[in-house]
Design a protein around this motif. Sequence first.
Motif, PDB file in Angstrom:
ATOM      1  N   THR A  13      45.023  58.475  37.448  1.00  0.00           N
ATOM      2  CA  THR A  13      44.103  59.562  37.753  1.00  0.00           C
ATOM      3  C   THR A  13      42.690  58.994  37.781  1.00  0.00           C
ATOM      4  N   ALA A  14      41.737  59.849  38.051  1.00  0.00           N
ATOM      5  CA  ALA A  14      40.345  59.395  38.032  1.00  0.00           C
ATOM      6  C   ALA A  14      39.923  59.024  36.614  1.00  0.00           C
ATOM      7  N   ASP A  15      40.475  59.726  35.616  1.00  0.00           N
ATOM      8  CA  ASP A  15      40.150  59.426  34.224  1.00  0.00           C
ATOM      9  C   ASP A  15      40.891  58.200  33.708  1.00  0.00           C
ATOM     10  N   ARG A  16      42.105  57.985  34.197  1.00  0.00           N
ATOM     11  CA  ARG A  16      42.910  56.852  33.747  1.00  0.00           C
ATOM     12  C   ARG A  16      43.531  56.168  34.968  1.00  0.00           C
ATOM     13  N   PRO A  17      42.785  55.247  35.609  1.00  0.00           N
ATOM     14  CA  PRO A  17      43.294  54.588  36.814  1.00  0.00           C
ATOM     15  C   PRO A  17      44.387  53.587  36.477  1.00  0.00           C
ATOM     16  N   TYR A  18      45.190  53.250  37.489  1.00  0.00           N
ATOM     17  CA  TYR A  18      46.205  52.238  37.241  1.00  0.00           C
ATOM     18  C   TYR A  18      45.561  50.866  37.202  1.00  0.00           C
ATOM     19  N   SER A  19      46.265  49.943  36.564  1.00  0.00           N
ATOM     20  CA  SER A  19      45.702  48.638  36.241  1.00  0.00           C
ATOM     21  C   SER A  19      45.817  47.649  37.393  1.00  0.00           C
ATOM     22  N   ALA A  20      44.921  46.667  37.422  1.00  0.00           N
ATOM     23  CA  ALA A  20      44.952  45.591  38.410  1.00  0.00           C
ATOM     24  C   ALA A  20      45.186  44.253  37.716  1.00  0.00           C
ATOM     25  N   LEU A  21      46.028  44.239  36.681  1.00  0.00           N
ATOM     26  CA  LEU A  21      46.242  43.024  35.905  1.00  0.00           C
ATOM     27  C   LEU A  21      46.871  41.909  36.728  1.00  0.00           C
ATOM     28  N   ASN A  22      47.814  42.247  37.579  1.00  0.00           N
ATOM     29  CA  ASN A  22      48.462  41.202  38.372  1.00  0.00           C
ATOM     30  C   ASN A  22      47.484  40.551  39.344  1.00  0.00           C
ATOM     31  N   LEU A  23      46.649  41.351  39.968  1.00  0.00           N
ATOM     32  CA  LEU A  23      45.638  40.810  40.868  1.00  0.00           C
ATOM     33  C   LEU A  23      44.630  39.972  40.089  1.00  0.00           C
ATOM     34  N   ARG A  24      44.255  40.441  38.908  1.00  0.00           N
ATOM     35  CA  ARG A  24      43.324  39.684  38.069  1.00  0.00           C
ATOM     36  C   ARG A  24      43.920  38.346  37.651  1.00  0.00           C
ATOM     37  N   LEU A  25      45.217  38.306  37.391  1.00  0.00           N
ATOM     38  CA  LEU A  25      45.880  37.054  37.037  1.00  0.00           C
ATOM     39  C   LEU A  25      45.850  36.077  38.210  1.00  0.00           C
ATOM     40  N   VAL A  26      46.132  36.560  39.403  1.00  0.00           N
ATOM     41  CA  VAL A  26      46.089  35.702  40.598  1.00  0.00           C
ATOM     42  C   VAL A  26      44.686  35.143  40.801  1.00  0.00           C
ATOM     43  N   LEU A  27      43.672  35.978  40.644  1.00  0.00           N
ATOM     44  CA  LEU A  27      42.296  35.517  40.833  1.00  0.00           C
ATOM     45  C   LEU A  27      41.879  34.520  39.751  1.00  0.00           C
ATOM     46  N   ALA A  28      42.341  34.721  38.516  1.00  0.00           N
ATOM     47  CA  ALA A  28      42.007  33.786  37.441  1.00  0.00           C
ATOM     48  C   ALA A  28      42.651  32.424  37.684  1.00  0.00           C
ATOM     49  N   VAL A  29      43.890  32.418  38.126  1.00  0.00           N
ATOM     50  CA  VAL A  29      44.564  31.140  38.417  1.00  0.00           C
ATOM     51  C   VAL A  29      43.891  30.446  39.599  1.00  0.00           C
ATOM     52  N   PHE A  30      43.527  31.213  40.614  1.00  0.00           N
ATOM     53  CA  PHE A  30      42.815  30.642  41.759  1.00  0.00           C
ATOM     54  C   PHE A  30      41.487  30.027  41.320  1.00  0.00           C
ATOM     55  N   GLY A  31      40.741  30.737  40.485  1.00  0.00           N
ATOM     56  CA  GLY A  31      39.476  30.218  39.986  1.00  0.00           C
ATOM     57  C   GLY A  31      39.664  28.965  39.157  1.00  0.00           C
ATOM     58  N   PHE A  32      40.719  28.922  38.355  1.00  0.00           N
ATOM     59  CA  PHE A  32      40.990  27.732  37.554  1.00  0.00           C
ATOM     60  C   PHE A  32      41.272  26.529  38.450  1.00  0.00           C
ATOM     61  N   VAL A  33      42.114  26.717  39.439  1.00  0.00           N
ATOM     62  CA  VAL A  33      42.477  25.605  40.324  1.00  0.00           C
ATOM     63  C   VAL A  33      41.261  25.113  41.108  1.00  0.00           C
ATOM     64  N   VAL A  34      40.514  26.031  41.698  1.00  0.00           N
ATOM     65  CA  VAL A  34      39.358  25.639  42.510  1.00  0.00           C
ATOM     66  C   VAL A  34      38.304  24.946  41.656  1.00  0.00           C
ATOM     67  N   CYS A  35      37.979  25.509  40.509  1.00  0.00           N
ATOM     68  CA  CYS A  35      36.957  24.897  39.652  1.00  0.00           C
ATOM     69  C   CYS A  35      37.410  23.543  39.118  1.00  0.00           C
ATOM     70  N   SER A  36      38.682  23.404  38.789  1.00  0.00           N
ATOM     71  CA  SER A  36      39.181  22.123  38.298  1.00  0.00           C
ATOM     72  C   SER A  36      39.092  21.046  39.374  1.00  0.00           C
ATOM     73  N   VAL A  37      39.525  21.373  40.566  1.00  0.00           N
ATOM     74  CA  VAL A  37      39.488  20.397  41.659  1.00  0.00           C
ATOM     75  C   VAL A  37      38.045  20.011  41.994  1.00  0.00           C
ATOM     76  N   LEU A  38      37.172  20.996  42.077  1.00  0.00           N
ATOM     77  CA  LEU A  38      35.775  20.698  42.388  1.00  0.00           C
ATOM     78  C   LEU A  38      35.105  19.903  41.269  1.00  0.00           C
ATOM     79  N   ALA A  39      35.449  20.182  40.015  1.00  0.00           N
ATOM     80  CA  ALA A  39      34.884  19.423  38.898  1.00  0.00           C
ATOM     81  C   ALA A  39      35.291  17.957  38.985  1.00  0.00           C
ATOM     82  N   VAL A  40      36.555  17.700  39.285  1.00  0.00           N
ATOM     83  CA  VAL A  40      37.014  16.318  39.416  1.00  0.00           C
ATOM     84  C   VAL A  40      36.311  15.631  40.579  1.00  0.00           C
TER      85      VAL A  40
END
Length: 87
Positions: A13-40
């Motif tokens: 509902t507007a008061d209790r929206p559904y979660s975006a945890l799976n999308l957040r997990l994908v974005l966190a893993v993507f950020g980890f991979v990109v930042c790690s590769v660029l750091a190296v």
Amino acid sequence: MPIGPQPPGRRGTADRPYSALNLRLVLAVFGFVVCSVLAVLLWRAGLTLPGWLLAGWALVAAADAVVVQLRRRARRRAGDGDHSLFE
């Protein structure tokens, strides 16, 4: 098409929206991979300060992925049902 905060038949509902945890997990893993590769790559190019900054961001992304995974497991144990990438 009805105008409202959410399409009809969807969970949340507007008061209790559904979660975006799976999308957040994908974005966190993507950020980890990109930042790690660029750091190296920056370290190999001799740019140590930007390399350390990106390594720090990679650690933040890894910590975020761990937190999200713990929340996903807690949600699964609570029996909230099946979730797609965007909920």
